[in-house]
Design a protein around this motif. Structure first.
Motif, PDB file in Angstrom:
ATOM      1  N   LEU A 284       0.971  -1.682  -0.444  1.00  0.00           N
ATOM      2  CA  LEU A 284       0.350  -0.187   0.104  1.00  0.00           C
ATOM      3  C   LEU A 284       1.013   1.483   0.104  1.00  0.00           C
ATOM      4  CD1 LEU A 284      -2.835  -0.978   2.100  1.00  0.00           C
ATOM      5  CD2 LEU A 284      -3.199  -0.837   0.591  1.00  0.00           C
ATOM      6  N   GLN A 287       1.719   2.019  -2.781  1.00  0.00           N
ATOM      7  CA  GLN A 287       1.472   2.718  -4.411  1.00  0.00           C
ATOM      8  C   GLN A 287       1.119   4.646  -4.435  1.00  0.00           C
ATOM      9  OE1 GLN A 287      -2.945   1.226  -3.508  1.00  0.00           O
ATOM     10  NE2 GLN A 287      -2.187  -0.989  -4.241  1.00  0.00           N
ATOM     11  N   LEU A 319      -6.827   9.693   0.217  1.00  0.00           N
ATOM     12  CA  LEU A 319      -7.330   8.651   0.145  1.00  0.00           C
ATOM     13  C   LEU A 319      -8.521   7.885  -0.592  1.00  0.00           C
ATOM     14  CD1 LEU A 319      -6.416   7.608   4.039  1.00  0.00           C
ATOM     15  CD2 LEU A 319      -4.489   7.238   1.753  1.00  0.00           C
ATOM     16  N   GLU A 320      -9.584   9.359  -0.852  1.00  0.00           N
ATOM     17  CA  GLU A 320     -10.672   8.355  -1.421  1.00  0.00           C
ATOM     18  C   GLU A 320     -10.178   8.104  -3.021  1.00  0.00           C
ATOM     19  OE1 GLU A 320     -15.301  10.009  -2.370  1.00  0.00           O
ATOM     20  OE2 GLU A 320     -13.437  10.767  -0.586  1.00  0.00           O
ATOM     21  N   HIS A 323      -8.637   5.487  -3.948  1.00  0.00           N
ATOM     22  CA  HIS A 323      -9.652   4.324  -3.907  1.00  0.00           C
ATOM     23  C   HIS A 323     -10.706   4.419  -4.862  1.00  0.00           C
ATOM     24  CE1 HIS A 323      -7.922   2.548  -0.338  1.00  0.00           C
ATOM     25  NE2 HIS A 323      -8.058   3.640   0.075  1.00  0.00           N
ATOM     26  N   SER A 324     -10.618   5.310  -5.361  1.00  0.00           N
ATOM     27  CA  SER A 324     -11.331   5.347  -6.408  1.00  0.00           C
ATOM     28  C   SER A 324     -11.272   5.551  -8.248  1.00  0.00           C
ATOM     29  CB  SER A 324     -12.372   6.712  -6.904  1.00  0.00           C
ATOM     30  OG  SER A 324     -10.674   8.311  -6.615  1.00  0.00           O
TER      31      SER A 324
END
Length: 324
Positions: A284, A287, A319-320, A323-324
């Motif tokens: 993670l 990334q 973060l949103e 993740h999208s």
């Protein structure tokens, strides 16, 4: 790279192949990581098991001298010994001295010993990130004992306990209030404390220090993986090679008891679970190092610096978006 051929050469005890394999697993290149994963997977079928000993200690305590004397004592018993010594990396240049072979001159020339220094690359835990995989390679190559030397003592160095069967803490006599300096975390994880330099004028101080630590260990909570009398403290002199055989006997007593009572295999299973979680966490974090993620981070960092957003809100939006 022919992974099957490399595997066969490692199993046959080819030291050059072992060195090449460790270089492969330490590489951060994507294609090398895929090859390294394939090699580790291929070696799962090799049924060999070494005693993994993690060794930590305060700077200047004589870790290299101890490892050399201890390793020579083990090779004299016809045991094959691998030493994975981790050197601290510079936070500025990223370089490491990697001078462990120079400090362990006698052991480095022993045909039954293998010494591999690796840079820590500032990885928390005092060990290189891929040291655990290097241990697996050494086991497959037929080594009986694998010594994992950390860069020094600190709370982060306790991660070495997650890749070893025994965690040995090496301390010097009359080193001041080391019960505070060493930290309770390491004291609780240590299986055996060895007070080094118990010779000459320092011997009385070493005996007192050993007694102090033995008393401190008795105050710690009893662990289910320890027989009566463990964890314990004892004295050694790496320079004069005294107490090394006794220390080894204590280690084997503990290992055999844990094997007989199911703690040995259970601990290794727990360690596998720990490293699975660690690999996920590191993946993670990787990334976040991609160019696209770095561009998003930079954009939001500038907004935070200008006071347009709070760090908490900015982090949540980053973060949103990731993740999208």
């Amino acid at each position: 790279m022919d992974i099957s051929d490399l595997k066969d050469r490692i199993v046959a005890g080819d030291r050059r192949a072992l060195s090449r394999a460790i270089t492969l697993i330490e590489s951060t290149r994507a294609d090398h990581r895929d090859q390294a994963a394939a090699l580790i997977e291929a070696l799962k079928s090799v049924d060999r098991e070494a005693i993994r000993i993690g060794l930590s200690g305060t700077p200047g305590v004589g870790k290299s001298t101890f490892i050399e004397s201890f390793g020579m004592m083990l090779t004299a018993q016809r045991l094959r010994v691998a030493v994975l010594a981790v050197d601290p990396s510079s936070t500025r240049s990223g370089g490491s001295i990697l001078g462990d072979k120079t400090r362990m001159d006698r052991l480095s020339r022993d045909p039954n010993a293998f010494i591999r220094p690796s840079p820590s690359r500032s990885h928390l835990g005092g060990v290189a990130r891929r040291t655990r995989e290097a241990v697996t390679l050494c086991e497959a190559a037929g080594f009986d004992v694998v010594l994992i030397e950390t860069v020094g003592v600190g709370q982060s160095e306790t991660v070495v306990a997650e890749m070893s069967d025994l965690f040995i803490l090496l301390l010097a006599p009359a080193g001041g209030d080391e019960l505070q300096g060493v930290k309770r975390g390491i004291m609780e994880m240590a299986d055996i404390i060895l007070v080094n330099k118990a010779d000459g004028d320092l011997k009385p101080a070493a005996m007192r220090t050993c007694s102090d630590y033995a008393g401190a260990l008795r105050l710690l909570r009893k662990r289910p993986q320890d027989p009566e009398g463990f964890p314990k403290a004892t004295t050694v002199s790496a320079l004069h090679e005294e107490g090394l055989r006794q220390a080894w006997d204590e280690m084997m007593t503990l290992v055999n008891w844990r094997r007989d009572h199911g703690h040995f295999a259970g601990r290794r299973a727990e360690q596998a679970r720990y490293w699975f979680g660690e690999e996920v966490r590191q993946g993670l974090l990787a990334q976040l190092a991609t160019p696209s993620a770095q561009a998003v981070m930079q954009d939001y960092a500038e907004r935070v610096a200008k006071g347009d957003m709070t760090p908490t809100i900015a982090a949540a939006e980053v973060l949103e978006r990731l993740h999208s």
